[in-house]
Write a protein that holds these residues in place. Structure first.
Motif, PDB file in Angstrom:
ATOM      1  N   PRO A 464      70.216  43.933  31.164  1.00 35.31           N
ATOM      2  CA  PRO A 464      70.888  42.692  30.753  1.00 35.31           C
ATOM      3  C   PRO A 464      72.415  42.783  30.749  1.00 35.31           C
ATOM      4  O   PRO A 464      73.081  41.750  30.838  1.00 35.31           O
ATOM      5  CB  PRO A 464      70.351  42.456  29.330  1.00 35.31           C
ATOM      6  N   GLU A 465      72.979  43.979  30.666  1.00 40.26           N
ATOM      7  CA  GLU A 465      74.437  44.065  30.594  1.00 40.26           C
ATOM      8  C   GLU A 465      75.068  44.399  31.943  1.00 40.26           C
ATOM      9  O   GLU A 465      76.277  44.571  32.036  1.00 40.26           O
ATOM     10  CB  GLU A 465      74.844  45.096  29.531  1.00 40.26           C
ATOM     11  N   VAL A 466      74.241  44.499  33.000  1.00 39.71           N
ATOM     12  CA  VAL A 466      74.775  44.810  34.334  1.00 39.71           C
ATOM     13  C   VAL A 466      74.917  43.525  35.148  1.00 39.71           C
ATOM     14  O   VAL A 466      73.950  42.774  35.304  1.00 39.71           O
ATOM     15  CB  VAL A 466      73.854  45.804  35.075  1.00 39.71           C
ATOM     16  N   ALA A 467      76.108  43.256  35.622  1.00 37.42           N
ATOM     17  CA  ALA A 467      76.340  42.069  36.457  1.00 37.42           C
ATOM     18  C   ALA A 467      75.967  42.364  37.904  1.00 37.42           C
ATOM     19  O   ALA A 467      75.252  41.613  38.550  1.00 37.42           O
ATOM     20  CB  ALA A 467      77.797  41.639  36.378  1.00 37.42           C
ATOM     21  N   ARG A 490      78.780  43.276  32.577  1.00 42.86           N
ATOM     22  CA  ARG A 490      79.097  41.907  32.144  1.00 42.86           C
ATOM     23  C   ARG A 490      80.179  41.967  31.069  1.00 42.86           C
ATOM     24  O   ARG A 490      80.301  42.965  30.342  1.00 42.86           O
ATOM     25  CB  ARG A 490      77.850  41.241  31.562  1.00 42.86           C
ATOM     26  N   PRO A 491      80.949  40.900  30.926  1.00 42.00           N
ATOM     27  CA  PRO A 491      81.978  40.868  29.879  1.00 42.00           C
ATOM     28  C   PRO A 491      81.336  41.104  28.507  1.00 42.00           C
ATOM     29  O   PRO A 491      80.275  40.550  28.209  1.00 42.00           O
ATOM     30  CB  PRO A 491      82.525  39.433  29.969  1.00 42.00           C
ATOM     31  N   GLY A 492      81.963  41.977  27.696  1.00 39.78           N
ATOM     32  CA  GLY A 492      81.446  42.254  26.353  1.00 39.78           C
ATOM     33  C   GLY A 492      80.300  43.236  26.307  1.00 39.78           C
ATOM     34  O   GLY A 492      79.701  43.454  25.263  1.00 39.78           O
ATOM     35  N   ALA A 493      79.980  43.848  27.473  1.00 37.77           N
ATOM     36  CA  ALA A 493      78.878  44.808  27.505  1.00 37.77           C
ATOM     37  C   ALA A 493      79.199  46.020  26.640  1.00 37.77           C
ATOM     38  O   ALA A 493      80.356  46.462  26.579  1.00 37.77           O
ATOM     39  CB  ALA A 493      78.625  45.246  28.950  1.00 37.77           C
ATOM     40  N   THR A 494      78.183  46.557  25.960  1.00 45.99           N
ATOM     41  CA  THR A 494      78.398  47.726  25.102  1.00 45.99           C
ATOM     42  C   THR A 494      77.706  48.957  25.658  1.00 45.99           C
ATOM     43  O   THR A 494      77.942  50.071  25.189  1.00 45.99           O
ATOM     44  CB  THR A 494      77.867  47.455  23.692  1.00 45.99           C
ATOM     45  N   ALA A 495      76.841  48.780  26.628  1.00 47.20           N
ATOM     46  CA  ALA A 495      76.084  49.922  27.160  1.00 47.20           C
ATOM     47  C   ALA A 495      77.014  50.883  27.894  1.00 47.20           C
ATOM     48  O   ALA A 495      77.906  50.465  28.629  1.00 47.20           O
ATOM     49  CB  ALA A 495      75.001  49.434  28.114  1.00 47.20           C
ATOM     50  N   GLY A 496      76.791  52.181  27.689  1.00 43.16           N
ATOM     51  CA  GLY A 496      77.524  53.187  28.435  1.00 43.16           C
ATOM     52  C   GLY A 496      76.683  53.664  29.610  1.00 43.16           C
ATOM     53  O   GLY A 496      75.509  53.297  29.745  1.00 43.16           O
ATOM     54  N   LEU A 500      72.534  53.459  30.801  1.00 44.60           N
ATOM     55  CA  LEU A 500      72.050  52.890  32.071  1.00 44.60           C
ATOM     56  C   LEU A 500      71.171  53.906  32.810  1.00 44.60           C
ATOM     57  O   LEU A 500      70.147  53.563  33.392  1.00 44.60           O
ATOM     58  CB  LEU A 500      73.238  52.489  32.954  1.00 44.60           C
ATOM     59  N   ARG A 501      71.596  55.184  32.753  1.00 44.09           N
ATOM     60  CA  ARG A 501      70.805  56.225  33.419  1.00 44.09           C
ATOM     61  C   ARG A 501      69.426  56.339  32.765  1.00 44.09           C
ATOM     62  O   ARG A 501      68.412  56.465  33.449  1.00 44.09           O
ATOM     63  CB  ARG A 501      71.538  57.556  33.361  1.00 44.09           C
ATOM     64  N   ALA A 502      69.395  56.255  31.447  1.00 48.02           N
ATOM     65  CA  ALA A 502      68.119  56.335  30.722  1.00 48.02           C
ATOM     66  C   ALA A 502      67.246  55.123  31.073  1.00 48.02           C
ATOM     67  O   ALA A 502      66.016  55.249  31.242  1.00 48.02           O
ATOM     68  CB  ALA A 502      68.370  56.391  29.215  1.00 48.02           C
ATOM     69  N   PHE A 503      67.897  53.964  31.201  1.00 47.32           N
ATOM     70  CA  PHE A 503      67.180  52.737  31.569  1.00 47.32           C
ATOM     71  C   PHE A 503      66.488  52.915  32.932  1.00 47.32           C
ATOM     72  O   PHE A 503      65.316  52.596  33.123  1.00 47.32           O
ATOM     73  CB  PHE A 503      68.195  51.586  31.625  1.00 47.32           C
ATOM     74  N   LEU A 504      67.242  53.510  33.863  1.00 46.38           N
ATOM     75  CA  LEU A 504      66.725  53.742  35.209  1.00 46.38           C
ATOM     76  C   LEU A 504      65.618  54.808  35.205  1.00 46.38           C
ATOM     77  O   LEU A 504      64.631  54.715  35.953  1.00 46.38           O
ATOM     78  CB  LEU A 504      67.886  54.204  36.101  1.00 46.38           C
ATOM     79  N   ALA A 505      65.801  55.818  34.316  1.00 45.56           N
ATOM     80  CA  ALA A 505      64.853  56.946  34.291  1.00 45.56           C
ATOM     81  C   ALA A 505      63.436  56.481  33.992  1.00 45.56           C
ATOM     82  O   ALA A 505      62.465  57.097  34.437  1.00 45.56           O
ATOM     83  CB  ALA A 505      65.298  57.987  33.263  1.00 45.56           C
ATOM     84  N   GLY A 506      63.307  55.409  33.279  1.00 41.73           N
ATOM     85  CA  GLY A 506      61.962  54.920  32.976  1.00 41.73           C
ATOM     86  C   GLY A 506      61.349  54.153  34.138  1.00 41.73           C
ATOM     87  O   GLY A 506      60.189  53.755  34.069  1.00 41.73           O
ATOM     88  N   ARG A 507      62.121  53.953  35.178  1.00 43.40           N
ATOM     89  CA  ARG A 507      61.658  53.057  36.231  1.00 43.40           C
ATOM     90  C   ARG A 507      61.519  53.715  37.609  1.00 43.40           C
ATOM     91  O   ARG A 507      60.798  53.182  38.464  1.00 43.40           O
ATOM     92  CB  ARG A 507      62.615  51.857  36.338  1.00 43.40           C
TER      93      ARG A 507
END
Lengths: 553, 553
Positions: A464-467, A490-496, A500-507
Motif C-alpha cells: 500500500p505504500e509503494v507508488a 507514496r507521500p507520507g509512507a512510513t515503511a522502510g 518492503l523486503r519482508a513483504f516480498l519474502a512472503g510472496r
C-alpha cells in the motif's frame, strides 16, 4: 514418391483476381470524417490494374522494385496492397509515426523506387526529403494536400488519380511466380539499433490469410464488415485487408480518424462486425462508448494485440457493451499472427476467462518452444519460463539485407536451427496457452535461473505504500546477475526498505529476493510510458543511485 | 528476390502433433450402435505413434509404402489417417462399397503392403483374397469379427490392439519432408475403364484443411462437434477428420450405423453442430426426423454434396427442422472441395435462395474456367455453357501410375496446360456461381454448339402425359451430333410425337429441337437409378429402337 497434384503457387495475385470477380460486389468503405466513400471490390480490382499499368509503363517499376506507401487505412492503400505484389514488385509499408531519421533510413535501406503518399501526411515526407537517396524516383500523391512542400524533390511528383486515369483495367498479373518470392516488406521499429526489414513472401501472405479466415480466428465471410483500426503500415493490418479480399468480407477503413469520438460515430453509423486494434486505441474508445449513446451491437468480436490488454478493458467492453474482446499476440517477424486467445470447448464463460487473459494458442502452422537460461528446452507445464521461439511458414528466418545484399541473420534474433527468437519470456501450458511475463532483456539471469522482473514489480506495487517499483538486472560476481529494486514511495509512507523486503519474502522464492534496493523520486519512462530500464541500469552502473544492501551474503 | 521467411513445409505431421497437444482434450466419439465410445485427441496422438511404431518395427513399412484401410468412420480409422502420412508412408483408403474385382484391382495397382480392416467387414476382404498380389504382406484387424475367413491369406494377420499395445507413445514424425511428397491415395470409382488413383500431397491435404476451416466453409472451432457421415473412404471424408484435428473440433464417428433411425438417435443424443453427407443418406434422415421426436437443434449446418441436392430436401431440413443445408461440389480429383454454395452478403433469406441452389463458388485457391465445344473459353455470364475445368494446389494434375510407375496423364482428363477436365458441363455467373447441367459425355455437340440433354429432358417431362424422357447424342452426318429423344408415355396418354415436339418448340431454341424421336416402354437405368445413356446410345446404334423422324431437313 511425389504426389500427382497440380503444382500451383500461392500468390497475392490469386487473392486479387478472386476478390475482384467472385466477391466483385463486396465493398471497401473509407470514412472521410463525416461519412462513407464506397468502392466495390470489382472497382478496386480494376483500379489496381490501372495502378499496376501506371507503375510499369510510366514509373518504370520492374522485377522486384520496392513501391512504398506512406498512407492511412483507405481504399487507395488497399489498391496498392493488391496491385504491387500482384505485379511481382514488393509493397513496402512505411510507418507514419516513425521519427524522421528512421523513416529516411528505411526508405534508403529498402532502396524504394516509388512512394505513394496520402496528401494529408505530405509534411512528414517533405521533412525527410533532403536525407533520401536518389534511388527514390517518384512520389505519387493521393487526395488533397499541399504538393508544394515537395518542391525540393529531384524526382517526379504525380497525382494518383491523374496517373491511373484512362489506363487499361486489366493487367497480366504474376500468378505463376515462385511462391517464395518477396511480396511485401515491413520494418521493425526496433528500440535498439537500426530498424530491420522483414520480407514477406507470396506464400507467407497467402497462408497467413487462410489462417486469419479460419473459424477460431477472424472467420471472415461476405456477411462481415471488417474494421482494421490497426494501421496498414503496422504488420499488414494483421492480414485483414488481404483476408477480406480473399473471403469477400466488406472492409471499413477509418483513414486518419482514429480518435475515440469519430470512431464511435463511425461504428454506430456503419455497423462493422469485427475489428482489430491495439489496447491504447480501444481504451479511449471504451471511455467514449461509456459516456455516449452509441449502437455497437453489430460487433461480434474485437481482436486486441500489440501489447497485453488489461482484463478490465476486456470486461468493460464485454459487460457494458456486449462486445467480445479476443486477445492476440504477434510481431512484425510473425506476419503477425501469432497466437489467438480463444478458449477450449465445453467451458462456461467464467471458466473460459483464465484462457482468454493469456496470449492464447498458436495455430497448427506455428510451432512454439521455450528456451531457458542455459539454452535448454523448457517444459510446457505452465510453470517453467523461457524465451519464446517460434517456427512456421509465415515466420521470418532472416532480415532483408537491403537492395542488392544478402539477407541478414544476426545471431541474437535467430536460433542456429532457424527458429525466431522473439525476445519475449513466458510460460506455455501443456495445451499450448502462452503467457508472457517479461521481455528477455528485462529478465534477471541469476545462477542459471531466471527471475521475472515484472513479477517482482507487481508484488512490490501491491504494497500500500509503494507508488511504483522497477526491478532491473545488475551484474553480480557470484550469480552473474541479481535484481536491483528501485522503489517510489507514496507521500507520507512510513515503511522502510527492510519492511518492503519482508513483504516480498512472503510472496516469492527466497533466492529471487533482491539484495540491492534503492528509493528513488520517480521511475524513468520511455516516450510511450513504459519503464525505461536501460536508464536505470545506466544510473546504477554510473553509481548515481543510493543503493542499500539487504540480506546479501 | 526471395523472401526472408522460414522455409517450413506443410505436413500432416504438423496437424497430428498440433491436435494431440494444443487440442489434446478434444475428443473423437465413435457410435457403437447404442452409445458413444470416447477417446481424446491426446490419446489418438499417442495411439497413432504406437501404430506408426508397429508399422515400422513389426510390419516393415518404410519410405512411401502404401498402408490401406478398409474401414468405416471410427477412431481407429482416424488414427490411421494421422499416423500413416505422418510417418512418411501413404494412406490408401479403400471403398467398402466397390465390387470385388475393382477392390482387388485397386489393392494390386497400388501395391498396398498392409491393409487395416474393421472386423465387421472382413468378409468383403476375404472374398477378394485369392485375387490379391503377394505385395500385400499384412492384414491388421480391428474389433470383433471372424478372423478365420482370412485363413487362406499367405501373409500375416494381426490384431490391431495387440499390435499397438506396449509400444512407445512417441514417434519421430516426418515434419521436415518435401510438402509435395505423397500423403494419401484414393481411387475414383470410374464408371468406365479401370479406377484411377489420385495421390494427394502433404501440401494439398494441409491447404485443403485450412480451407475447410475458413469462415464460409465448415469454420470448425473447439466448440464444434463435427459429424462426417460421408465415409472416410470417400475422398478423405471431405477433409473433416484432418480439419477437426487441426482446429480442435470434436469428431463424431457413426461407424456402420448409417441408417436413418440410429443416425437420428445419435444426433439427438450427442448433439453435433455440423455434418456432411450425400443427398441419399440425408433424404432418408429427413423422413425419419419428420416422423419422429428428435432434437436436432444443435446442428448449425449440414453440407450436402456428391450429387445435386433437391431443393425440396434443403427446404425440408430448413423449414421443418431449422437445419441450414449448404450445397457443395467436388470430386476425388479435387480433394474434394470444390465449390461451396454460400450466398453473397446483404441479401434476405429469400434473395439468398437462387445462390444456394447452385453448386456455389470456388475459393481463392481453385480457379475455374468453361471450355466450349471447339475448345474455346466460354464467358462467365451465367448463360454460356462449357465443360468445367479447374486448377489449384489441391487439384489433381495426373493419376497415380501404380507402384514403380510414372504418373499417368490420360489426354481426356487433363488439359494440355495441366487443368483438370471435370467432365461436368454448366455455366458460371460473373460473380462465380457454378450451375452444372450435364455430364460432358451426355451433352450433344451439334454444329459447334452444345445442347443440354438434361435441359431437353426436364422440358419434356414437364408435359403432363410424359412419364420419363431421356435425350442422348447420336451421330449426324451434317451436324456431328444431334439429340435423340426417347419418351415413356403415361398410361392412357393421347399425345403423339408431333405434339410433344411442338410442346418443346415453345420452350427451347429451334436448332436444339430433336429430329429423332422414339417412344419406349421404359428408360434403362444404372444400379444407382440414373438414366443409363450408354445403353440407349447402344440400342440406337444397333437399330433396336423404332425411331420417327420429325422436321429433319
Amino acid at each position: 514418391m511425389f504426389s500427382t497434384m497440380q503444382d500451383v503457387p500461392l500468390t497475392v495475385a490469386r487473392i486479387l483476381t478472386h476478390g475482384a470477380t467472385v466477391h466483385g460486389r463486396s465493398t471497401v468503405t473509407t470514412w472521410d470524417g463525416t461519412g462513407p466513400v464506397v468502392r466495390t471490390y470489382a472497382e478496386v480490382g480494376a483500379r489496381a490494374a490501372q495502378l499496376a499499368c501506371a507503375l510499369r509503363d510510366e514509373l518504370g517499376v520492374t522485377g522486384d522494385d520496392r513501391v512504398a506507401t506512406l498512407m492511412w487505412n483507405n481504399a487507395e492503400h488497399l489498391e496498392a496492397y493488391l496491385a504491387v505484389p500482384s505485379m511481382g514488385a514488393v509493397l513496402h509499408t512505411l510507418n507514419l509515426r516513425l521519427p524522421g531519421h528512421q523513416l529516411s533510413f528505411i526508405v534508403n535501406h529498402a532502396a524504394d523506387r516509388v512512394i505513394i503518399v496520402n496528401g494529408t501526411v505530405l509534411p512528414l515526407l517533405a521533412a525527410v526529403l533532403p536525407q533520401l537517396n536518389p534511388t527514390l524516383k517518384h512520389i505519387v500523391v493521393t487526395g488533397p494536400g499541399d504538393r508544394s512542400v515537395l518542391d525540393g524533390f529531384a524526382g517526379t511528383v504525380h497525382d494518383y488519380e491523374e496517373l491511373i486515369a484512362d489506363r487499361p483495367t486489366e493487367y497480366p498479373w504474376a500468378t505463376d511466380i515462385d511462391e517464395r518470392q518477396a511480396a511485401a516488406l515491413c520494418y521493425t521499429s526496433g528500440t535498439t539499433g537500426d530498424p530491420k526489414g522483414v520480407l514477406y513472401s507470396h506464400r507467407s501472405v497467402y497462408l497467413h490469410c487462410l489462417q486469419v479466415n479460419t473459424g477460431d480466428n477472424f472467420a471472415l465471410t461476405p456477411r462481415d464488415l471488417a474494421l482494421p483500426v490497426v494501421p496498414m503500415f503496422h504488420v499488414n493490418a494483421w492480414g485483414l485487408p488481404h483476408a477480406a479480399f480473399m473471403s469477400g468480407a466488406d472492409l471499413l477503413m477509418p483513414d486518419r480518424f482514429l480518435q475515440p469520438k469519430p470512431m464511435a460515430e463511425m461504428i454506430s453509423a456503419l455497423q462493422p462486425t469485427v475489428s482489430a486494434a491495439v489496447p491504447t486505441i480501444w481504451s479511449g474508445l471504451l471511455d467514449e462508448l461509456d459516456g455516449g449513446d452509441y449502437d455497437t451491437s453489430s460487433l461480434r468480436m474485437v481482436v486486441i494485440g500489440g501489447s497485453a490488454c488489461p482484463p478490465s478493458l476486456m470486461k468493460g467492453f464485454e459487460e457494458r457493451h456486449g462486445i467480445r474482446v479476443v486477445h492476440a499476440w504477434g510481431m512484425t517477424e510473425t506476419s503477425p499472427l501469432g497466437s489467438f486467445a480463444q478458449p477450449p470447448g465445453g467451458l462456461t464463460p467464467e471458466e473460459e476467462w483464465p484462457y482468454r487473459v493469456t496470449q492464447g494458442v498458436f495455430p497448427a502452422s506455428v510451432e512454439a518452444r521455450l528456451i531457458g537460461p542455459a539454452g535448454e528446452r523448457m517444459p510446457h507445464d505452465g510453470v517453467a519460463a523461457g524465451e519464446l521461439e517460434v517456427r512456421g511458414p509465415w515466420i521470418a528466418g532472416a532480415y532483408y539485407g537491403g537492395a542488392g545484399n544478402d539477407p541478414e541473420r544476426p545471431d541474437d534474433k535467430f536460433a542456429e536451427d532457424g527458429w525466431l527468437r522473439t525476445g519475449d519470456v513466458g510460460t506455455i501450458t501443456p495445451d499450448g496457452y502462452l503467457t508472457l511475463t517479461d521481455r528477455a532483456k528485462d529478465v534477471i539471469k541469476s545462477g542459471g535461473e531466471w527471475i521475472s522482473s515484472v513479477d517482482l514489480e507487481n508484488h512490490l506495487m501491491a504494497h500500500p505504500e509503494v507508488a511504483e517499483a522497477a526491478v532491473v538486472a545488475v551484474p553480480d560476481e557470484k550469480w552473474g546477475e541479481r535484481p536491483l529494486a528501485t522503489v517510489v514511495l507514496r507521500p507520507g509512507a512510513t515503511a522502510g526498505l527492510p519492511e518492503l523486503r519482508a513483504f516480498l519474502a512472503g510472496r516469492v522464492a527466497s533466492w529471487q529476493l533482491p539484495e540491492r534496493w534503492s528509493i528513488v523520486e520517480s521511475v524513468p519512462k520511455t516516450s510511450v510510458g513504459k519503464f525505461d530500464k536501460k536508464v536505470i541500469r545506466a544510473s546504477y552502473a554510473a553509481d548515481e543511485l543510493t543503493v542499500t544492501l539487504l540480506g546479501k551474503e
